[in-house]
Design an enzyme around this catalytic site. Structure first.
Site, PDB file in Angstrom:
ATOM      1  N   CYS A 160       0.808  -1.223   0.000  1.00  0.00           N
ATOM      2  CA  CYS A 160       0.000   0.000   0.000  1.00  0.00           C
ATOM      3  C   CYS A 160       0.842   1.274   0.000  1.00  0.00           C
ATOM      4  O   CYS A 160       0.303   2.367   0.165  1.00  0.00           O
ATOM      5  CB  CYS A 160      -0.973  -0.046   1.156  1.00  0.00           C
ATOM      6  SG  CYS A 160      -1.989  -1.525   1.035  1.00  0.00           S
ATOM      7  N   HIS A 292      -2.219   7.908   6.686  1.00  0.00           N
ATOM      8  CA  HIS A 292      -2.440   6.578   6.110  1.00  0.00           C
ATOM      9  C   HIS A 292      -3.843   6.130   6.529  1.00  0.00           C
ATOM     10  O   HIS A 292      -4.590   5.615   5.712  1.00  0.00           O
ATOM     11  CB  HIS A 292      -1.353   5.618   6.583  1.00  0.00           C
ATOM     12  CG  HIS A 292      -1.407   4.284   5.915  1.00  0.00           C
ATOM     13  ND1 HIS A 292      -1.387   4.151   4.549  1.00  0.00           N
ATOM     14  CD2 HIS A 292      -1.505   3.027   6.417  1.00  0.00           C
ATOM     15  CE1 HIS A 292      -1.469   2.868   4.234  1.00  0.00           C
ATOM     16  NE2 HIS A 292      -1.557   2.156   5.341  1.00  0.00           N
ATOM     17  N   GLU A 303      -0.275   5.424  14.165  1.00  0.00           N
ATOM     18  CA  GLU A 303      -0.027   6.650  13.402  1.00  0.00           C
ATOM     19  C   GLU A 303      -0.207   7.886  14.284  1.00  0.00           C
ATOM     20  O   GLU A 303       0.575   8.836  14.217  1.00  0.00           O
ATOM     21  CB  GLU A 303      -0.961   6.707  12.183  1.00  0.00           C
ATOM     22  CG  GLU A 303      -0.610   7.842  11.234  1.00  0.00           C
ATOM     23  CD  GLU A 303      -1.280   7.725   9.864  1.00  0.00           C
ATOM     24  OE1 GLU A 303      -2.190   6.891   9.702  1.00  0.00           O
ATOM     25  OE2 GLU A 303      -0.874   8.482   8.958  1.00  0.00           O
ATOM     26  N   LYS A 324      -9.285   7.987   3.043  1.00  0.00           N
ATOM     27  CA  LYS A 324      -9.705   6.596   2.789  1.00  0.00           C
ATOM     28  C   LYS A 324     -11.132   6.356   3.282  1.00  0.00           C
ATOM     29  O   LYS A 324     -11.809   5.452   2.804  1.00  0.00           O
ATOM     30  CB  LYS A 324      -8.760   5.618   3.512  1.00  0.00           C
ATOM     31  CG  LYS A 324      -7.405   5.433   2.837  1.00  0.00           C
ATOM     32  CD  LYS A 324      -6.613   4.310   3.495  1.00  0.00           C
ATOM     33  CE  LYS A 324      -5.268   4.075   2.823  1.00  0.00           C
ATOM     34  NZ  LYS A 324      -4.238   5.065   3.191  1.00  0.00           N
ATOM     35  N   HIS A 329      -9.690   2.145   0.618  1.00  0.00           N
ATOM     36  CA  HIS A 329      -8.256   1.868   0.550  1.00  0.00           C
ATOM     37  C   HIS A 329      -7.978   1.273  -0.826  1.00  0.00           C
ATOM     38  O   HIS A 329      -8.318   0.127  -1.095  1.00  0.00           O
ATOM     39  CB  HIS A 329      -7.854   0.900   1.660  1.00  0.00           C
ATOM     40  CG  HIS A 329      -6.369   0.835   1.866  1.00  0.00           C
ATOM     41  ND1 HIS A 329      -5.479   1.226   0.899  1.00  0.00           N
ATOM     42  CD2 HIS A 329      -5.619   0.435   2.933  1.00  0.00           C
ATOM     43  CE1 HIS A 329      -4.247   1.071   1.357  1.00  0.00           C
ATOM     44  NE2 HIS A 329      -4.292   0.596   2.577  1.00  0.00           N
ATOM     45  N   PHE A 388       1.663  -2.946   4.442  1.00  0.00           N
ATOM     46  CA  PHE A 388       1.921  -4.293   4.949  1.00  0.00           C
ATOM     47  C   PHE A 388       3.346  -4.696   4.562  1.00  0.00           C
ATOM     48  O   PHE A 388       3.844  -4.323   3.497  1.00  0.00           O
ATOM     49  CB  PHE A 388       0.941  -5.299   4.337  1.00  0.00           C
ATOM     50  CG  PHE A 388      -0.448  -5.268   4.934  1.00  0.00           C
ATOM     51  CD1 PHE A 388      -0.735  -4.502   6.060  1.00  0.00           C
ATOM     52  CD2 PHE A 388      -1.467  -6.016   4.377  1.00  0.00           C
ATOM     53  CE1 PHE A 388      -2.005  -4.483   6.615  1.00  0.00           C
ATOM     54  CE2 PHE A 388      -2.744  -6.013   4.921  1.00  0.00           C
ATOM     55  CZ  PHE A 388      -3.016  -5.239   6.039  1.00  0.00           C
TER      56      PHE A 388
END
Lengths: 402, 75
Positions: A160, A292, A303, A324, A329, A388
């Site tokens: 991502c 994110h 985060e 998002k 996403h 990831f």
């Protein structure tokens, strides 16, 4: 000499539609493109930001479709928009440009077609262009062929953060003087049934909506789409009188080498600090962070903690939002789409909100621009991607008049 | 009729007129390059439910070559 890197063209394909304008109208008004998926008895994933009324046969010819997986189609549509938006007036500029496109999931639509034919329908053969259609690099080579671009062309993959890594590669090429112009971004089309079953098994996808930083958050929502930006050296852009949206002032990349899905607070904080240093920006100058913000319990907490570590007392003065929550996403495209959201926020003086933020989490205690867009000047902004595998990329933008 | 089906598949891939597809027409002249040729072979195999072996391919130059081969593998 290192050349400064400007953003001079934008192209987005998203759950809001096939144009950048539809995307901006959607996120700047706090609308949600995450909608019910076609009913399926065997799927727990019920929603996603799919492209509305997408008809590939109206957009591509019968000669093109056998070698264009959906993820490459979206890449082309976004790149065509970005190139058109940059308003190049000579053919040479595009001819010598770079194309670097990120992708996370791969050609799962083609894989599913091929496996269905062999394993389910028990056919003895598949379409002879399945190899061409399924190449990971087709997301970049297809753009090159459609726009007649003959410079450095390749794809990158870092889950991502793929789009951000592609953007950084293009930026480095311009800084080094290898090219004057680079089309960079990401694309993904993650709605084949088998891939959804894999996401379902991971138990990270929300069963209704995506609510980043809300205490009752239940996970992410998948989206499909592509985002492509035109990067251009300052000299080249100014020489041709291009419209400059913003300067890509700096970036940083790193890997956690730790947990495979949960971001490591110290690691992502270090990446944000390195990006600010690379941009020559002090932390107190940052107005907006496009987070994110996946909507998972672990990401949003990590985060938030990292933002505190990087920005200290200034953390609570910064507007932080997760777009998002609206476009889903989009995996390998997310960081490119979100950088475009950030660029448009700077150019329109509107910060897109984090929608569905309905329950305060005492551990997520920043200003997340909850639920409604905010009219606010943004001169310096950051866009985060923590993928990831522990792959991190952070991009820093500033307005050109700073 | 085998010829008619072959002509249809060639026409679809070469974007030529069906009346231009004659038994003696060369595939390259009709616009079937090597990439289109593998698609034509795939569609023929699907349409006639046959396998066209690789070793027959070098001897396929004209439309009638395809028809002959199909008649051969069909029987």
């Amino acid at each position: 000499m290192s050349h400064r890197v400007m953003i001079t063209g934008l192209g987005v394909v998203s759950g809001f539609g096939l144009t950048t304008d539809e995307f901006w109208q959607g996120i700047s008004h706090g609308r949600c493109a995450i909608r019910p998926l076609p009913p399926h008895d065997d799927l727990k994933i019920k929603v996603g930001a799919t492209l509305p009324d997408y008809d590939e046969e109206k957009l591509f010819t019968s000669d093109e479709l056998p070698y264009l997986d959906r993820f490459a189609q979206l890449s082309i549509l976004a790149a065509e928009q970005a190139a058109s938006d940059a308003k190049f007036t000579d053919d040479e500029t595009l001819l010598n440009a770079a194309v670097i496109i990120g992708n996370a999931a791969g050609s799962k639509n083609t894989d599913e077609e091929v496996y269905e034919k062999i394993h389910k329908s028990k056919r003895p053969r598949v379409h002879p262009l399945a190899i061409i259609k399924g190449m990971h690099s087709s997301v970049a080579s297809s753009v090159s062929r459609h726009l007649g671009i003959q410079g450095p062309v390749f794809s990158v993959s870092s889950a991502c953060a793929s789009g951000a890594h592609a953007i950084i590669q293009g930026s480095m090429m311009i800084q080094q003087g290898l090219v004057d112009v680079a089309l960079v971004g990401g694309t993904d089309a993650p709605f084949p049934y088998v891939l959804l079953k894999a996401w379902e098994a991971m138990r990270v996808v929300s069963d209704d909506v995506c609510r980043p930083f809300s205490k009752d958050r239940k996970g992410m929502s998948l989206g499909e789409g592509a985002g492509v930006l035109v990067l251009e050296s300052e000299e080249h852009a100014k020489q041709r009188g291009a419209n400059i949206y913003a300067e890509l002032a700096g970036y940083a990349m790193s890997a956690d080498a730790g947990h495979i899905t949960r971001p490591e607070v110290n690691s992502i904080a270090k990446t944000m600090k390195n990006a600010l240093n690379n941009a020559g920006i002090r932390s107190e100058e940052v107005d907006y962070v496009n987070a994110h913000g996946t909507g998972t319990q672990s990401n949003d907490l990590a985060e938030t903690q990292a933002l505190h570590q990087v920005f200290g007392k200034h953390a609570k003065d910064i507007a932080v939002s997760s777009t998002k929550s609206m476009h889903g996403h989009v995996l390998g495209a997310s960081s490119a789409i979100e950088l475009i959201a950030t660029v448009l926020a700077m150019n329109n003086g509107v910060i897109p909100p984090t929608i569905n933020l309905t329950e305060t989490d005492e551990l997520c205690d920043l200003d997340y621009v909850a639920n409604v867009p905010r009219h606010q000047k943004v001169e310096v902004a950051m866009s985060n991607s923590f993928a990831f595998g522990g792959l991190n990329a952070v991009l820093v933008l500033k307005t050109i008049d700073r | 009729m085998i010829f008619n089906k072959v002509a249809q598949i060639i026409t679809k891939n070469a974007h030529c007129k069906i009346e231009d597809v004659k038994p003696e027409s060369e595939l390259m002249t009709l616009g079937i390059d090597s990439l289109k040729a593998i698609t034509v072979l795939f569609e023929l195999e699907e349409a006639f439910d046959v396998e066209i072996p690789n070793e027959l391919i070098p001897s396929i130059v004209t439309v009638s070559d395809i028809v002959d081969k199909l008649e051969g593998v069909h029987h």
